[in-house]
Enzyme design. Structure first.
Site, PDB file in Angstrom:
ATOM      1  N   SER A   7       3.066  17.647  43.139  1.00 35.83           N
ATOM      2  CA  SER A   7       4.187  16.702  43.091  1.00 35.83           C
ATOM      3  C   SER A   7       3.724  15.319  43.510  1.00 35.83           C
ATOM      4  O   SER A   7       3.271  15.123  44.649  1.00 35.83           O
ATOM      5  CB  SER A   7       5.298  17.152  44.032  1.00 35.83           C
ATOM      6  N   HIS A  32       4.130  17.338  38.607  1.00 34.23           N
ATOM      7  CA  HIS A  32       5.536  17.529  38.979  1.00 34.23           C
ATOM      8  C   HIS A  32       6.125  16.171  39.374  1.00 34.23           C
ATOM      9  O   HIS A  32       5.609  15.493  40.269  1.00 34.23           O
ATOM     10  CB  HIS A  32       5.619  18.526  40.132  1.00 34.23           C
ATOM     11  N   MET A  67      16.638  15.576  40.448  1.00 35.24           N
ATOM     12  CA  MET A  67      17.558  15.858  41.552  1.00 35.24           C
ATOM     13  C   MET A  67      18.580  14.732  41.560  1.00 35.24           C
ATOM     14  O   MET A  67      18.625  13.892  42.462  1.00 35.24           O
ATOM     15  CB  MET A  67      16.771  15.932  42.868  1.00 35.24           C
ATOM     16  N   MET A 136      14.150  26.612  44.417  1.00 36.21           N
ATOM     17  CA  MET A 136      13.811  25.704  45.513  1.00 36.21           C
ATOM     18  C   MET A 136      13.582  26.523  46.783  1.00 36.21           C
ATOM     19  O   MET A 136      14.432  27.326  47.176  1.00 36.21           O
ATOM     20  CB  MET A 136      14.950  24.712  45.774  1.00 36.21           C
ATOM     21  N   ASP A 174       9.230  25.641  44.413  1.00 38.18           N
ATOM     22  CA  ASP A 174       9.026  24.255  44.830  1.00 38.18           C
ATOM     23  C   ASP A 174       9.486  24.070  46.274  1.00 38.18           C
ATOM     24  O   ASP A 174      10.666  24.242  46.580  1.00 38.18           O
ATOM     25  CB  ASP A 174       9.841  23.349  43.886  1.00 38.18           C
TER      26      ASP A 174
END
Ligand code: DX5
Ligand code: ZN
Length: 217
Positions: A7, A32, A67, A136, A174
């Site tokens: 990420s 990511h 998000m 998540m 994640d």
């Protein structure tokens, strides 16, 4: 064999191109891209312009994790030649089925994400429509948080449903992933592993990506 998706939320934004070159050199599979709007999650990260600044600089596919509220309004901004997945949160979509079809209509793979407290039943009727489910393992909003271990049981259950119903979506995890919990989550059926701080927080980023990848070879 799992895929590693570092990420860039935890990258050095002033040297983003260099950081991405390092993960590519180490053998990462995807980039990511954590997009936060300050509404769905209590933090703001970056938008499509930052992601697109990498176009032409990397051959790694983008794994876009939105998000944000009202993701339908922004989907097209994230569609590039490099975009492989666009993920939206079930909690942020009033009409999740419609949004999944919208993502597919742009030509990229569609994925849905679940917060740690959201039950698998919330996506029961779209499992046949998605290319990937993102579980998540922290509450979204920040890098560097502690892994929530109940996500492992959730992954096992989702993997069972997948087998029972003979579906073929991928499973991604994640949040809070480090070298020492990768095996636990891949054993539970996860195929795509996101890692932020544990990759970009390392002194030797290339070496750390290689270490991750060596875990499953
Ligand atoms: C959290 C983000 C994650 C985050 C992971 O809201 O969706 O992708 O960057 O960071 P680590 O690996 O540090 O938990
Ligand atoms: Zn993410």
């Amino acid at each position: 064999m799992f895929q590693l998706a570092p990420s860039i939320l935890s990258a050095d934004f002033s040297r983003l191109g260099e950081d991405v070159a390092k993960i590519e050199k180490g053998g990462a599979d995807l980039i990511h891209v954590d997009v936060m709007d300050g509404h769905f999650v209590p933090n703001i990260s970056f938008g499509a312009a930052v992601m697109k600044s990498l176009n032409g600089k990397t051959s790694l596919p983008y794994d876009v994790h939105l998000m944000i509220e009202n993701p339908d309004n922004y989907l097209e901004d994230f569609v590039t030649d490099n975009t492989e997945y666009i993920t939206v949160h079930v909690e942020a979509c009033r009409h999740i089925h419609r949004t999944i079809q919208h993502i597919k209509s742009t030509g990229v793979k569609a994925a849905v994400a679940l917060n740690p407290g959201t039950p698998l039943s919330s996506i029961q009727w779209i499992l046949g429509d998605v290319d990937m489910v993102l579980l998540m393992s922290v509450n979204p909003g920040f890098g560097g948080q502690k892994f929530i271990s109940s996500t492992v049981e959730k992954a096992v259950e989702l993997d069972e449903i997948r087998r029972e119903k003979e579906l073929d979506f991928r499973m991604e995890i994640d949040g809070g992933i480090k070298l020492d919990n990768v095996k636990q989550v891949t054993d539970a059926g996860i195929e795509i592993v996101v890692a932020g701080s544990s990759v970009f927080g390392a002194e030797d980023v290339i070496g750390r990506v290689e270490e991750f990848k060596s875990l499953y070879r």
